[in-house]
Write a protein that holds these residues in place. Structure first.
Motif, PDB file in Angstrom:
ATOM      1  N   GLU A  43       0.846  -1.201   0.000  1.00 53.41           N
ATOM      2  CA  GLU A  43       0.000   0.000   0.000  1.00 53.41           C
ATOM      3  C   GLU A  43       0.882   1.252   0.000  1.00 53.41           C
ATOM      4  O   GLU A  43       0.625   2.210  -0.730  1.00 53.41           O
ATOM      5  N   LEU A  44       1.935   1.245   0.814  1.00 50.58           N
ATOM      6  CA  LEU A  44       2.835   2.395   0.852  1.00 50.58           C
ATOM      7  C   LEU A  44       3.575   2.540  -0.479  1.00 50.58           C
ATOM      8  O   LEU A  44       3.715   3.653  -1.005  1.00 50.58           O
ATOM      9  N   LYS A  45       4.028   1.431  -1.046  1.00 51.34           N
ATOM     10  CA  LYS A  45       4.760   1.508  -2.323  1.00 51.34           C
ATOM     11  C   LYS A  45       3.860   2.028  -3.444  1.00 51.34           C
ATOM     12  O   LYS A  45       4.319   2.763  -4.324  1.00 51.34           O
ATOM     13  N   ALA A  46       2.581   1.656  -3.409  1.00 42.81           N
ATOM     14  CA  ALA A  46       1.638   2.173  -4.408  1.00 42.81           C
ATOM     15  C   ALA A  46       1.502   3.690  -4.269  1.00 42.81           C
ATOM     16  O   ALA A  46       1.469   4.429  -5.264  1.00 42.81           O
ATOM     17  N   ALA A  47       1.441   4.167  -3.024  1.00 44.40           N
ATOM     18  CA  ALA A  47       1.361   5.609  -2.778  1.00 44.40           C
ATOM     19  C   ALA A  47       2.652   6.301  -3.233  1.00 44.40           C
ATOM     20  O   ALA A  47       2.620   7.387  -3.836  1.00 44.40           O
ATOM     21  N   GLN A  48       3.804   5.673  -2.971  1.00 45.24           N
ATOM     22  CA  GLN A  48       5.087   6.251  -3.386  1.00 45.24           C
ATOM     23  C   GLN A  48       5.187   6.355  -4.912  1.00 45.24           C
ATOM     24  O   GLN A  48       5.666   7.351  -5.446  1.00 45.24           O
ATOM     25  N   THR A  49       4.733   5.310  -5.603  1.00 45.11           N
ATOM     26  CA  THR A  49       4.766   5.306  -7.070  1.00 45.11           C
ATOM     27  C   THR A  49       3.949   6.463  -7.623  1.00 45.11           C
ATOM     28  O   THR A  49       4.398   7.198  -8.511  1.00 45.11           O
ATOM     29  N   ALA A  50       2.745   6.642  -7.076  1.00 43.60           N
ATOM     30  CA  ALA A  50       1.874   7.726  -7.531  1.00 43.60           C
ATOM     31  C   ALA A  50       2.510   9.088  -7.236  1.00 43.60           C
ATOM     32  O   ALA A  50       2.488  10.003  -8.072  1.00 43.60           O
ATOM     33  N   MET A  51       3.103   9.210  -6.045  1.00 37.17           N
ATOM     34  CA  MET A  51       3.747  10.470  -5.666  1.00 37.17           C
ATOM     35  C   MET A  51       4.904  10.801  -6.618  1.00 37.17           C
ATOM     36  O   MET A  51       5.059  11.937  -7.066  1.00 37.17           O
ATOM     37  N   LEU A  52       5.717   9.791  -6.932  1.00 40.38           N
ATOM     38  CA  LEU A  52       6.872  10.023  -7.812  1.00 40.38           C
ATOM     39  C   LEU A  52       6.437  10.455  -9.213  1.00 40.38           C
ATOM     40  O   LEU A  52       7.089  11.301  -9.832  1.00 40.38           O
ATOM     41  N   LEU A  53       5.331   9.886  -9.705  1.00 38.15           N
ATOM     42  CA  LEU A  53       4.822  10.284 -11.026  1.00 38.15           C
ATOM     43  C   LEU A  53       4.425  11.757 -11.018  1.00 38.15           C
ATOM     44  O   LEU A  53       4.770  12.515 -11.928  1.00 38.15           O
ATOM     45  N   VAL A  54       3.699  12.179  -9.973  1.00 39.60           N
ATOM     46  CA  VAL A  54       3.267  13.577  -9.889  1.00 39.60           C
ATOM     47  C   VAL A  54       4.482  14.489  -9.747  1.00 39.60           C
ATOM     48  O   VAL A  54       4.605  15.518 -10.435  1.00 39.60           O
ATOM     49  N   ARG A  55       5.426  14.115  -8.875  1.00 37.04           N
ATOM     50  CA  ARG A  55       6.605  14.963  -8.643  1.00 37.04           C
ATOM     51  C   ARG A  55       7.475  15.068  -9.897  1.00 37.04           C
ATOM     52  O   ARG A  55       7.982  16.135 -10.225  1.00 37.04           O
ATOM     53  N   LYS A  56       7.624  13.968 -10.610  1.00 38.05           N
ATOM     54  CA  LYS A  56       8.524  13.983 -11.773  1.00 38.05           C
ATOM     55  C   LYS A  56       7.911  14.713 -12.961  1.00 38.05           C
ATOM     56  O   LYS A  56       8.608  15.426 -13.680  1.00 38.05           O
ATOM     57  N   TYR A  57       6.612  14.510 -13.177  1.00 43.27           N
ATOM     58  CA  TYR A  57       6.034  14.964 -14.443  1.00 43.27           C
ATOM     59  C   TYR A  57       5.204  16.240 -14.360  1.00 43.27           C
ATOM     60  O   TYR A  57       5.035  16.910 -15.366  1.00 43.27           O
ATOM     61  N   VAL A  58       4.662  16.598 -13.194  1.00 43.44           N
ATOM     62  CA  VAL A  58       3.803  17.788 -13.185  1.00 43.44           C
ATOM     63  C   VAL A  58       3.927  18.737 -12.008  1.00 43.44           C
ATOM     64  O   VAL A  58       3.687  19.928 -12.172  1.00 43.44           O
ATOM     65  N   ALA A  59       4.268  18.280 -10.832  1.00 43.77           N
ATOM     66  CA  ALA A  59       4.098  19.133  -9.644  1.00 43.77           C
ATOM     67  C   ALA A  59       5.097  20.281  -9.600  1.00 43.77           C
ATOM     68  O   ALA A  59       6.242  20.142 -10.008  1.00 43.77           O
ATOM     69  N   ASP A  60       4.641  21.415  -9.082  1.00 45.39           N
ATOM     70  CA  ASP A  60       5.551  22.499  -8.737  1.00 45.39           C
ATOM     71  C   ASP A  60       6.254  22.131  -7.419  1.00 45.39           C
ATOM     72  O   ASP A  60       5.893  21.143  -6.780  1.00 45.39           O
ATOM     73  N   LYS A  61       7.230  22.931  -7.015  1.00 46.46           N
ATOM     74  CA  LYS A  61       8.023  22.557  -5.826  1.00 46.46           C
ATOM     75  C   LYS A  61       7.163  22.469  -4.562  1.00 46.46           C
ATOM     76  O   LYS A  61       7.289  21.529  -3.783  1.00 46.46           O
ATOM     77  N   ALA A  62       6.260  23.439  -4.382  1.00 48.16           N
ATOM     78  CA  ALA A  62       5.421  23.437  -3.173  1.00 48.16           C
ATOM     79  C   ALA A  62       4.527  22.194  -3.140  1.00 48.16           C
ATOM     80  O   ALA A  62       4.388  21.531  -2.105  1.00 48.16           O
ATOM     81  N   GLY A  63       3.941  21.859  -4.288  1.00 53.08           N
ATOM     82  CA  GLY A  63       3.077  20.674  -4.363  1.00 53.08           C
ATOM     83  C   GLY A  63       3.867  19.396  -4.136  1.00 53.08           C
ATOM     84  O   GLY A  63       3.418  18.483  -3.440  1.00 53.08           O
ATOM     85  N   ALA A  64       5.068  19.348  -4.738  1.00 50.04           N
ATOM     86  CA  ALA A  64       5.929  18.171  -4.581  1.00 50.04           C
ATOM     87  C   ALA A  64       6.328  17.993  -3.117  1.00 50.04           C
ATOM     88  O   ALA A  64       6.310  16.879  -2.582  1.00 50.04           O
ATOM     89  N   ASP A  65       6.684  19.102  -2.462  1.00 52.28           N
ATOM     90  CA  ASP A  65       7.076  19.032  -1.050  1.00 52.28           C
ATOM     91  C   ASP A  65       5.913  18.584  -0.167  1.00 52.28           C
ATOM     92  O   ASP A  65       6.100  17.838   0.798  1.00 52.28           O
ATOM     93  N   ALA A  66       4.707  19.032  -0.506  1.00 47.04           N
ATOM     94  CA  ALA A  66       3.517  18.639   0.269  1.00 47.04           C
ATOM     95  C   ALA A  66       3.292  17.128   0.164  1.00 47.04           C
ATOM     96  O   ALA A  66       3.006  16.459   1.170  1.00 47.04           O
TER      97      ALA A  66
END
Length: 252
Positions: A43-66
């Motif tokens: 469950e945690l790894k699934a959340a990490q995978t989703a987070m990494l996709l958002v951080r790598k491809y779309v998020a601004d720094k504030a969103g990525a840090d959140a």
């Protein structure tokens, strides 16, 4: 809940059902601590995978840090033997958090889908932990299965093909989780059975979200690539596997 209606597209998408030998091993009560522990980590790894996709491809720094901050207490507990967090407080905090934003419509769809997925997976993490505590199962670190690594080893190495392949892999991992929850549920105690069946709807939606995002990124039809990863996934599920885990193959 209409289980056959939810499961039908998942079973059509996967290239094979879970082998009976895996179910036989999984239904042995002696293996429940291992399965719940691996489920927690998945469950945690699934959340990490989703987070990494958002951080790598779309998020601004504030969103990525959140997003990073969301996962930190869970990662500290799981990977660094940190203190058990207050999951109830964390869950309330998640519900109110500000989200990353972008002007790109596909990027916003990725954010919306992945942020919902992260919230759901972290909630499931807490629910699995509750199930472990209720059964006096301590959290002990275990090694990962070969499954996700085996899928990701086939991902192409240049964009946007890398992103497309990662999204397709995500779809298969979510679909297999859904199928396994349903296969395992009849062999569990009443509370766990109810919990596992309650997970089907979100897992089924997650795989469809991943596939839709993959097709939108690609300028060509992705069905051949989806078939390719379906064969890779089925080979991992149906071949002998020395490590018994939630997504492992046929037990040796």
């Amino acid at each position: 809940m209409d289980y056959p209606h939810i499961l039908s597209p998942v079973l059509n998408f996967l290239h094979c059902p879970t082998p009976q030998a895996w179910i036989e091993r999984a239904r042995d009560p002696a293996n429940l601590p291992l399965l719940l522990t691996d489920h927690l980590v998945c469950e945690l790894k699934a959340a990490q995978t989703a987070m990494l996709l958002v951080r790598k491809y779309v998020a601004d720094k504030a969103g990525a840090d959140a997003l990073l901050a969301w996962l930190k207490p869970y990662e500290a507990f799981t990977f660094r033997e940190g203190p058990e967090p207050d999951f109830v407080a964390l869950h309330k905090q998640l519900a109110k958090s500000a989200m990353p934003k972008t002007d790109d419509p596909w990027g916003q769809q990725l954010i919306d889908s992945m942020v919902l997925l992260i919230k759901e997976e972290l909630h499931h993490f807490w629910q699995v932990r509750e199930a472990m505590v209720a059964r006096n199962i301590p959290y002990v670190k275990i090694t990962a299965s070969r499954y996700a690594k085996g899928m990701l080893s086939e991902v192409r190495t240049h964009e946007p093909l890398t992103l497309i392949d990662k999204l397709i892999c995500g779809a298969y991992i979510e679909a297999r989780s859904c199928e396994r929850f349903a296969a395992l549920a009849p062999h569990l105690d009443a509370d766990l059975q109810k919990f596992y069946l309650s997970l089907l709807r979100s897992e089924a939606r997650h795989y469809q979200d991943y596939l839709a995002l993959a097709q939108q990124v690609s300028q060509e039809d992705i069905s051949a690539r989806v078939r390719f990863f379906g064969e890779v996934e089925a080979a991992l599920i149906t071949s002998p596997d020395e490590t018994f885990r939630f997504h492992s193959g046929v037990p040796v």
